[in-house]
Design an enzyme around this catalytic site. Structure first.
Site, PDB file in Angstrom:
ATOM      1  N   GLU A 363       0.834  -1.221   0.000  1.00  0.00           N
ATOM      2  CA  GLU A 363       0.000   0.000   0.000  1.00  0.00           C
ATOM      3  C   GLU A 363       0.866   1.267   0.000  1.00  0.00           C
ATOM      4  O   GLU A 363       0.536   2.279   0.625  1.00  0.00           O
ATOM      5  CB  GLU A 363      -1.030  -0.033   1.125  1.00  0.00           C
ATOM      6  CG  GLU A 363      -1.907  -1.280   0.973  1.00  0.00           C
ATOM      7  CD  GLU A 363      -3.291  -1.179   1.542  1.00  0.00           C
ATOM      8  OE1 GLU A 363      -3.767  -0.058   1.785  1.00  0.00           O
ATOM      9  OE2 GLU A 363      -3.905  -2.245   1.740  1.00  0.00           O
TER      10      GLU A 363
HETATM   11  N1  CAA Z   1      -6.168  11.733  -4.215  1.00  0.00           N
HETATM   12  C1  CAA Z   1      -6.642  12.157  -5.402  1.00  0.00           C
HETATM   13  N2  CAA Z   1      -5.880  12.338  -6.482  1.00  0.00           N
HETATM   14  C2  CAA Z   1      -4.566  12.080  -6.358  1.00  0.00           C
HETATM   15  C3  CAA Z   1      -3.984  11.630  -5.153  1.00  0.00           C
HETATM   16  C4  CAA Z   1      -4.863  11.449  -4.053  1.00  0.00           C
HETATM   17  N3  CAA Z   1      -4.407  10.997  -2.874  1.00  0.00           N
HETATM   18  N4  CAA Z   1      -2.663  11.444  -5.339  1.00  0.00           N
HETATM   19  C5  CAA Z   1      -2.402  11.770  -6.609  1.00  0.00           C
HETATM   20  N5  CAA Z   1      -3.568  12.151  -7.225  1.00  0.00           N
HETATM   21  C6  CAA Z   1      -3.740  12.617  -8.593  1.00  0.00           C
HETATM   22  C7  CAA Z   1      -2.911  13.855  -8.879  1.00  0.00           C
HETATM   23  O1  CAA Z   1      -3.607  15.033  -8.496  1.00  0.00           O
HETATM   24  C8  CAA Z   1      -2.724  13.777 -10.368  1.00  0.00           C
HETATM   25  O2  CAA Z   1      -3.888  14.203 -11.042  1.00  0.00           O
HETATM   26  P1  CAA Z   1      -3.917  15.560 -11.939  1.00  0.00           P
HETATM   27  O3  CAA Z   1      -2.788  15.425 -12.923  1.00  0.00           O
HETATM   28  O4  CAA Z   1      -5.269  15.552 -12.523  1.00  0.00           O
HETATM   29  O5  CAA Z   1      -3.680  16.661 -10.964  1.00  0.00           O
HETATM   30  C9  CAA Z   1      -2.628  12.274 -10.601  1.00  0.00           C
HETATM   31  O6  CAA Z   1      -3.243  11.639  -9.497  1.00  0.00           O
HETATM   32  C10 CAA Z   1      -1.204  11.788 -10.761  1.00  0.00           C
HETATM   33  O7  CAA Z   1      -0.525  12.164  -9.583  1.00  0.00           O
HETATM   34  P2  CAA Z   1       1.029  12.385  -9.524  1.00  0.00           P
HETATM   35  O8  CAA Z   1       1.464  13.301 -10.645  1.00  0.00           O
HETATM   36  O9  CAA Z   1       1.359  12.792  -8.137  1.00  0.00           O
HETATM   37  O10 CAA Z   1       1.560  10.918  -9.880  1.00  0.00           O
HETATM   38  P3  CAA Z   1       2.966  10.251  -9.679  1.00  0.00           P
HETATM   39  O11 CAA Z   1       3.244   9.403 -10.857  1.00  0.00           O
HETATM   40  O12 CAA Z   1       3.983  11.270  -9.274  1.00  0.00           O
HETATM   41  O13 CAA Z   1       2.692   9.210  -8.470  1.00  0.00           O
HETATM   42  C11 CAA Z   1       2.489   8.469  -6.243  1.00  0.00           C
HETATM   43  C12 CAA Z   1       2.202   9.577  -7.250  1.00  0.00           C
HETATM   44  C13 CAA Z   1       2.039   9.020  -4.905  1.00  0.00           C
HETATM   45  C14 CAA Z   1       3.954   8.112  -6.181  1.00  0.00           C
HETATM   46  C15 CAA Z   1       1.636   7.211  -6.611  1.00  0.00           C
HETATM   47  O14 CAA Z   1       2.069   6.650  -7.827  1.00  0.00           O
HETATM   48  C16 CAA Z   1       1.616   6.140  -5.533  1.00  0.00           C
HETATM   49  O15 CAA Z   1       0.927   6.277  -4.523  1.00  0.00           O
HETATM   50  N6  CAA Z   1       2.376   5.030  -5.758  1.00  0.00           N
HETATM   51  C17 CAA Z   1       2.317   3.887  -4.859  1.00  0.00           C
HETATM   52  C18 CAA Z   1       1.245   2.929  -5.264  1.00  0.00           C
HETATM   53  C19 CAA Z   1       0.884   1.996  -4.159  1.00  0.00           C
HETATM   54  O16 CAA Z   1       0.597   2.390  -3.044  1.00  0.00           O
HETATM   55  N7  CAA Z   1       0.822   0.704  -4.484  1.00  0.00           N
HETATM   56  C20 CAA Z   1       0.404  -0.259  -3.542  1.00  0.00           C
HETATM   57  C21 CAA Z   1      -0.252  -1.385  -4.243  1.00  0.00           C
HETATM   58  S1  CAA Z   1      -1.808  -1.815  -3.627  1.00  0.00           S
HETATM   59  C22 CAA Z   1      -1.515  -2.922  -2.369  1.00  0.00           C
HETATM   60  O17 CAA Z   1      -0.448  -3.048  -1.849  1.00  0.00           O
HETATM   61  C23 CAA Z   1      -2.740  -3.615  -1.939  1.00  0.00           C
HETATM   62  C24 CAA Z   1      -2.567  -4.907  -1.254  1.00  0.00           C
HETATM   63  O18 CAA Z   1      -2.886  -5.945  -1.818  1.00  0.00           O
HETATM   64  C25 CAA Z   1      -2.198  -4.916   0.166  1.00  0.00           C
END
Ligand code: CAA
Length: 380
Positions: A363
Site C-alpha cells: 500500500e
Molecule cells: N487523491 C486524489 N488524487 C490524487 C492523489 C490522491 N491521494 N494522489 C495523486 N492524485 C492525482 C494527482 O492530483 C494527479 O492528477 P492531476 O494530474 O489531474 O492533478 C494524478 O493523481 C497523478 O498524480 P502524480 O502526478 O502525483 O503521480 P505520480 O506518478 O507522481 O505518483 C504516487 C504519485 C504518490 C507516487 C503514486 O504513484 C503512488 O501512490 N504510488 C504507490 C502505489 C501503491 O501504493 N501501491 C500499492 C499497491 S496496492 C496494495 O499493496 C494492496 C494490497 O494488496 C495490500
C-alpha cells in the site's frame, strides 16, 4: 481535545481483543507454517462485522467509524497479521472504493455481500513493472462499446486466490497518461481470468498472495467504477484510506511484540533477577512503549481526520511511515529480549518480526509515503 475512548469504542476494542485471543491465537503458528487461513475464520470475522466495518448498514455493513476500524485492526494484528490484512484490504480498498465511488447497482450487487464477509475482495493495482510507479500501468482495458476487454498481469495481489470480486486498474487510453486509466469490477470465473500459484512469503503467510492473469477478459461497461479516466484517482483516494488500515496493522504488530517482550522480561531471570530489572532491557522497554504510543497517536489522528471529513492523504502517509518503522524496529527488539527463545516459533515474536516487514512495503512503500508527505509539506 479528548484522548479517552468512548464506551462504545472500548466495547468494540474489547470484542476484537476477545476474538483475537479466542479464535485467532489457537493455530496461528500452524497457519503461518502451512500458509493457510480457513474460510470458517473469515466467516466468523464477517459475523462480527469486521469485513465491512465502516460500510453503511443499508449495504450490510457495521456503520462504525474509522476510529473503530483502527481499534479492530490493532487488536487483530497483535495476534494474526494475516487475518488483519484480509480485513484491511476488504474494508479499505474494496468496500470503501465501491461505497464511495460505485453506482447504486454496483453497491447492491457487490458491496452488500462484501460487507458481510459472504464475499471477499481484492485490489489489483500492482504489476511486474508498476508497483511504486503506479501510473505506468501495462494492463489494458480496450473500450469495445458495451464492454471492455482486459489484458495484462497483476502481481502480489492480497486475497488473490480466495476473492470473489477483484477491483482491477487498467489503462484504457495510453495517450491520456494517468487520465486514461480506469478501475473495473472483475468477478472470479470470468472467462480469460486466471489465478496463478500462491506466493511463498516471508511474512503474513496465512494471507494468500497471487499473480493474476487477464487474457481477453470481457467486462461489461457497467462494471467500470466512476467516469471514464477516473481509475488512477480512484486508486489514490482508496489507498489513502488503506494506509490507515496498514498503519493500524503495523501498530498492532509492534504492540503485540512489545506485550510479549514485557511479559517475558518479567518472568525470565538472568544474573539473579528478572531481566526487566537490567537497565539494558528496561531501556528497550521504555523506547518500545514510547514509540508505540507515538505511532498510536498518529494512527488515531489519521482515523480521526477521516471521520471528520478532513483530507487524510498526509496523515495516513505519516501514520503508515512511522508505525511501520516502529513495527520493524521493535519486533527485532522483542526477539532480542526473548534471546534464544525469540528465535523459536512457539514464542510468536519471530513471526511478528517477519510480518512487520511487509508494512513498510505494501500500500505504498515507506519511500512512497515520504513522497506523499514531502509534496504535502512543500505545497503548504
Ligand atoms: N487523491 C486524489 N488524487 C490524487 C492523489 C490522491 N491521494 N494522489 C495523486 N492524485 C492525482 C494527482 O492530483 C494527479 O492528477 P492531476 O494530474 O489531474 O492533478 C494524478 O493523481 C497523478 O498524480 P502524480 O502526478 O502525483 O503521480 P505520480 O506518478 O507522481 O505518483 C504516487 C504519485 C504518490 C507516487 C503514486 O504513484 C503512488 O501512490 N504510488 C504507490 C502505489 C501503491 O501504493 N501501491 C500499492 C499497491 S496496492 C496494495 O499493496 C494492496 C494490497 O494488496 C495490500
Amino acid at each position: 481535545m479528548d484522548f479517552n475512548l468512548t464506551e462504545e469504542h472500548l466495547m468494540i476494542r474489547d470484542a476484537a481483543r476477545d476474538f483475537a485471543q479466542t479464535e485467532l491465537l489457537p493455530g496461528v503458528i500452524e497457519r503461518d507454517n502451512a500458509q493457510t487461513f480457513p474460510d470458517e475464520l473469515v466467516r466468523k470475522m464477517g459475523e462480527l462485522g469486521f469485513m465491512g466495518i465502516m460500510v453503511d448498514p443499508k449495504y450490510g455493513g457495521s456503520g462504525m467509524d474509522a476510529i473503530s476500524y483502527v481499534l479492530i485492526m490493532e487488536e487483530l494484528s497483535k495476534i494474526d497479521a494475516s487475518a488483519s490484512v484480509m480485513v484491511s484490504v476488504n474494508n479499505s480498498l474494496v468496500c470503501y472504493g465501491l461505497e464511495a465511488f460505485g453506482t447504486e447497482d454496483q453497491k447492491q450487487k457487490y458491496l452488500t455481500k462484501l460487507a458481510t464477509g459472504e464475499n471477499i475482495g481484492a485490489f489489483c493495482l500492482s504489476e511486474p513493472e508498476a508497483g511504486s510507479d503506479a501510473t505506468s500501468q501495462k494492463t489494458t482495458a480496450i473500450d469495445m462499446g458495451d464492454h471492455y476487454v482486459i489484458n495484462g498481469t497483476k502481481n502480489w495481489i492480497t486475497n488473490g486466490g480466495r476473492s470473489d470480486v477483484y477491483l482491477v486498474i487498467a489503462q484504457t487510453d495510453r495517450g491520456k497518461g494517468h487520465r486514461g486509466i480506469n478501475a473495473f469490477i472483475v468477478e472470479k470465473g470470468m472467462p480469460g481470468f486466471d489465478i496463478g500459484p500462491k506466493e511463498d512469503k516471508l511474512g503474513i503467510r496465512g494471507s494468500d498472495t497471487h499473480t493474476l492473469q487477464f487474457n481477453d477478459v470481457k467486462v461489461p461497461k457497467e462494471n467500470r467504477i466512476g467516469e471514464d479516466g477516473f481509475g488512477f484517482k480512484f486508486a489514490m483516494k482508496t489507498l489513502s484510506g488503506g494506509r490507515i488500515g496498514i498503519a493500524a496493522q503495523a501498530l498492532g504488530i509492534a504492540a503485540g511484540a512489545y506485550e510479549l517482550a514485557l511479559k517475558y522480561s518479567k518472568e525470565r531471570k538472568a544474573f539473579g533477577t528478572e531481566i526487566c530489572n537490567h537497565q539494558a532491557i528496561a531501556f528497550k522497554l521504555a523506547d518500545m512503549y514510547t514509540d508505540i504510543e507515538a505511532a498510536r497517536l498518529l494512527v488515531m489522528k489519521a482515523a480521526w481526520d477521516k471521520d471528520q471529513g478532513n483530507n487524510y492523504d498526509m496523515s495516513s502517509a505519516m501514520a503508515k511511515l512511522y508505525a511501520s518503522k516502529v513495527a520493524m524496529e521493535h519486533t527485532v527488539e522483542a526477539v532480542q529480549i526473548h534471546g534464544g527463545n525469540g528465535f523459536v516459533k512457539e514464542y510468536h515474536v519471530e513471526r511478528l518480526m517477519r510480518d512487520a516487514k511487509i508494512t513498510q512495503i505494501y500500500e505504498g512503500t515507506s519511500e512512497i509515503q515520504k513522497i506523499v508527505i514531502s509534496r504535502g509539506v512543500i505545497k503548504e
